[in-house]
Design a protein around this motif. Sequence first.
Motif, PDB file in Angstrom:
ATOM      1  N   TYR A 152      73.763 -18.480  34.379  1.00 38.69           N
ATOM      2  CA  TYR A 152      74.407 -17.395  33.635  1.00 38.69           C
ATOM      3  C   TYR A 152      74.486 -17.833  32.176  1.00 38.69           C
ATOM      4  N   LEU A 153      74.625 -16.838  31.308  1.00 33.41           N
ATOM      5  CA  LEU A 153      74.782 -17.108  29.881  1.00 33.41           C
ATOM      6  C   LEU A 153      76.205 -16.716  29.486  1.00 33.41           C
ATOM      7  N   ASP A 154      76.760 -17.390  28.491  1.00 30.60           N
ATOM      8  CA  ASP A 154      78.122 -17.038  28.064  1.00 30.60           C
ATOM      9  C   ASP A 154      78.129 -15.858  27.102  1.00 30.60           C
ATOM     10  N   LEU A 155      77.172 -15.847  26.169  1.00 27.24           N
ATOM     11  CA  LEU A 155      77.176 -14.775  25.154  1.00 27.24           C
ATOM     12  C   LEU A 155      75.738 -14.460  24.756  1.00 27.24           C
ATOM     13  N   TYR A 156      75.388 -13.176  24.839  1.00 28.95           N
ATOM     14  CA  TYR A 156      74.057 -12.723  24.414  1.00 28.95           C
ATOM     15  C   TYR A 156      74.257 -11.774  23.235  1.00 28.95           C
ATOM     16  N   LEU A 157      73.520 -12.027  22.154  1.00 29.59           N
ATOM     17  CA  LEU A 157      73.686 -11.226  20.938  1.00 29.59           C
ATOM     18  C   LEU A 157      72.399 -10.503  20.552  1.00 29.59           C
ATOM     19  N   VAL A 158      72.558  -9.315  19.976  1.00 30.48           N
ATOM     20  CA  VAL A 158      71.455  -8.622  19.318  1.00 30.48           C
ATOM     21  C   VAL A 158      71.320  -9.286  17.947  1.00 30.48           C
ATOM     22  N   HIS A 159      70.200  -9.966  17.696  1.00 35.78           N
ATOM     23  CA  HIS A 159      70.098 -10.836  16.514  1.00 35.78           C
ATOM     24  C   HIS A 159      70.230 -10.063  15.187  1.00 35.78           C
ATOM     25  N   TRP A 160      69.526  -8.926  15.081  1.00 32.61           N
ATOM     26  CA  TRP A 160      69.613  -8.090  13.876  1.00 32.61           C
ATOM     27  C   TRP A 160      69.594  -6.619  14.310  1.00 32.61           C
ATOM     28  N   PRO A 161      70.213  -5.738  13.512  1.00 34.42           N
ATOM     29  CA  PRO A 161      70.229  -4.314  13.873  1.00 34.42           C
ATOM     30  C   PRO A 161      68.903  -3.634  13.513  1.00 34.42           C
ATOM     31  N   VAL A 162      67.890  -3.818  14.348  1.00 32.77           N
ATOM     32  CA  VAL A 162      66.577  -3.225  14.050  1.00 32.77           C
ATOM     33  C   VAL A 162      66.691  -1.701  14.200  1.00 32.77           C
ATOM     34  N   LYS A 163      66.374  -1.014  13.107  1.00 33.67           N
ATOM     35  CA  LYS A 163      66.539   0.441  13.032  1.00 33.67           C
ATOM     36  C   LYS A 163      65.782   1.142  14.169  1.00 33.67           C
ATOM     37  N   GLY A 164      66.443   2.093  14.783  1.00 31.97           N
ATOM     38  CA  GLY A 164      65.784   2.871  15.840  1.00 31.97           C
ATOM     39  C   GLY A 164      65.642   2.126  17.154  1.00 31.97           C
ATOM     40  N   MET A 165      66.070   0.887  17.214  1.00 30.22           N
ATOM     41  CA  MET A 165      65.888   0.078  18.416  1.00 30.22           C
ATOM     42  C   MET A 165      67.194  -0.421  19.021  1.00 30.22           C
ATOM     43  N   TYR A 166      68.172  -0.720  18.166  1.00 28.57           N
ATOM     44  CA  TYR A 166      69.299  -1.519  18.677  1.00 28.57           C
ATOM     45  C   TYR A 166      70.144  -0.821  19.740  1.00 28.57           C
ATOM     46  N   LEU A 167      70.144   0.532  19.744  1.00 26.59           N
ATOM     47  CA  LEU A 167      70.943   1.204  20.788  1.00 26.59           C
ATOM     48  C   LEU A 167      70.311   1.002  22.162  1.00 26.59           C
ATOM     49  N   GLN A 168      68.976   1.027  22.212  1.00 29.12           N
ATOM     50  CA  GLN A 168      68.272   0.771  23.486  1.00 29.12           C
ATOM     51  C   GLN A 168      68.459  -0.682  23.908  1.00 29.12           C
ATOM     52  N   THR A 169      68.391  -1.560  22.922  1.00 30.36           N
ATOM     53  CA  THR A 169      68.603  -2.987  23.188  1.00 30.36           C
ATOM     54  C   THR A 169      70.002  -3.188  23.781  1.00 30.36           C
ATOM     55  N   TRP A 170      70.965  -2.483  23.188  1.00 32.16           N
ATOM     56  CA  TRP A 170      72.345  -2.620  23.659  1.00 32.16           C
ATOM     57  C   TRP A 170      72.487  -2.163  25.118  1.00 32.16           C
ATOM     58  N   ARG A 171      71.766  -1.097  25.495  1.00 28.26           N
ATOM     59  CA  ARG A 171      71.828  -0.623  26.895  1.00 28.26           C
ATOM     60  C   ARG A 171      71.383  -1.734  27.847  1.00 28.26           C
ATOM     61  N   ALA A 172      70.376  -2.502  27.410  1.00 31.32           N
ATOM     62  CA  ALA A 172      69.905  -3.621  28.246  1.00 31.32           C
ATOM     63  C   ALA A 172      70.986  -4.698  28.343  1.00 31.32           C
ATOM     64  N   LEU A 173      71.657  -4.975  27.241  1.00 31.14           N
ATOM     65  CA  LEU A 173      72.741  -5.973  27.278  1.00 31.14           C
ATOM     66  C   LEU A 173      73.872  -5.510  28.209  1.00 31.14           C
ATOM     67  N   GLU A 174      74.160  -4.208  28.167  1.00 29.54           N
ATOM     68  CA  GLU A 174      75.211  -3.681  29.053  1.00 29.54           C
ATOM     69  C   GLU A 174      74.832  -3.879  30.517  1.00 29.54           C
ATOM     70  N   LYS A 175      73.556  -3.672  30.817  1.00 29.47           N
ATOM     71  CA  LYS A 175      73.095  -3.861  32.208  1.00 29.47           C
ATOM     72  C   LYS A 175      73.258  -5.334  32.618  1.00 29.47           C
ATOM     73  N   LEU A 176      72.834  -6.245  31.743  1.00 32.36           N
ATOM     74  CA  LEU A 176      72.929  -7.686  32.051  1.00 32.36           C
ATOM     75  C   LEU A 176      74.395  -8.098  32.226  1.00 32.36           C
ATOM     76  N   TYR A 177      75.249  -7.481  31.420  1.00 29.99           N
ATOM     77  CA  TYR A 177      76.688  -7.780  31.510  1.00 29.99           C
ATOM     78  C   TYR A 177      77.256  -7.272  32.836  1.00 29.99           C
ATOM     79  N   LYS A 178      76.902  -6.034  33.185  1.00 36.23           N
ATOM     80  CA  LYS A 178      77.416  -5.458  34.446  1.00 36.23           C
ATOM     81  C   LYS A 178      76.950  -6.264  35.643  1.00 36.23           C
ATOM     82  N   GLU A 179      75.755  -6.813  35.554  1.00 33.62           N
ATOM     83  CA  GLU A 179      75.206  -7.616  36.663  1.00 33.62           C
ATOM     84  C   GLU A 179      75.801  -9.028  36.704  1.00 33.62           C
ATOM     85  N   GLY A 180      76.591  -9.372  35.680  1.00 37.48           N
ATOM     86  CA  GLY A 180      77.235 -10.690  35.662  1.00 37.48           C
ATOM     87  C   GLY A 180      76.316 -11.813  35.207  1.00 37.48           C
ATOM     88  N   ARG A 181      75.154 -11.454  34.666  1.00 40.25           N
ATOM     89  CA  ARG A 181      74.239 -12.511  34.234  1.00 40.25           C
ATOM     90  C   ARG A 181      74.658 -13.086  32.892  1.00 40.25           C
TER      91      ARG A 181
END
Length: 275
Positions: A104-133
Motif C-alpha cells: 500500500y502507499l501512504d500518499l499519492y499526489l497529482v504532480h501538476w494540474p495538467v489542464k483538461g486532465m487533472y479531474l480524470q486523474t483525480w477520479r483514478a486516485l479516488e478509485k485507488l483510495y476507495k480500494e485501500g491501495r
Amino acid sequence: MKSIFDKVKLHNGVEMPVLGLGVYKVEEGTQIEETIHSALDYGYRLIDTASFYQNEDGVGRAIRNSSIPREELFITTKVWNSEQGYDNTLRAFDESMERLGLEYLDLYLVHWPVKGMYLQTWRALEKLYKEGRVKAIGVSNFKIHHLQDLLSHCVERPVINQVELHPLLAQTELRNFCRQNEIKVEAWSPLSRGRFLDEPVLGSISDRHGKTPAQVILRWHLQHEIIPIPKSVTTSRLKENAEVFDFKLSQQEMAEIDGLNKDQRFGADPDHIDF
Ligand code: NDP
C-alpha cells in the motif's frame, strides 16, 4: 512540535509526520539507498518521491533493507504529467507500486494540474483510495482556482497540496484557502535550494538560537503548520535538517521571516507548465 516523530492529522484521520525527506535529484543506486538509510537513522519517517524522479526502485530497496516497520513509514509518490488521465493514472500507480515494492502507499499526489486532465486523474486516485491501495490522496502545485475546480467536482477531497513554499514565496493566500478547506500544505523547496541562507535577518535569528539559517527556515515552516520536505544527500545536512525540534521562534521572529516574502518563484508557475 517536540520531535521529528510528531505527526499531523489529515482530514481523513490518517496521521503524517510533520517533516520529511525529499528525494528529487537523488540518484538511483547507492546514493538513494545510503541517503534513506542515514535519514531513517536521524528519525525521518516520511519519504517524498515521484515517478518522475526515477528513484522509486531505490526507495523501495532502502525501505525493505531497513529495520523500521512499514507502518511507521510514510511513503509519498506522484503521478507524472504524461501519465495523467483515468486509465493512464491507474497504470502509472501500478508501475510505481511495482518499483517501490509496496503493498500500500501512504500518499499519492497529482504532480501538476495538467489542464483538461487533472479531474480524470483525480477520479483514478479516488478509485485507488476507495480500494485501500493508498491511505490518502492529494495534489501538488495546485493554485486556488485549481482547488476550487477540483473541490466542486470531487467525491473525496484532497488531504494535501504540496507547493513551492519558502520565506521568499510564502503563499499566504493559498495557505489560508487550504486551511479553510482542511487541506494541509506541504512545502517543496522548503530551503529554496539554499539560495538565500545568507540573508541577514535569518543570520541574526540563527545566531540568537545557536542554529543555522536552514534550521531557522525549517522551524518557520513547522510553526506555520507547513510540512517541509528538505532534500539533502549530505549526511551532516540530513542531521542538521532533523534537529529543529529543540528551539522555538518568537512571534516577533516569525513576523520578521514573514516579512522576507517577495512572492518569488524559482520553480515553474503551475498555470504555465509545458512539461
Ligand atoms: P530544498 O529546498 O530541499 O533544497 C535542497 C538543496 O539544498 C540541495 O542542493 C541540498 O544540497 C541543499 N541543502 C539541504 N540542506 C541544506 C542545509 N542544511 N544547508 C545548506 N544547504 C542545504 O529543495 P528541493 O527542490 O530538493 O525540494 C525538496 C523536495 O521537494 C524534493 O526533493 C522533492 O521531494 C520535492 N519537490 C517537489 C516538487 C513538486 O513539483 N511537487 C518540485 C520540487 C521538489 P545537498 O543535497 O548537496 O546536501
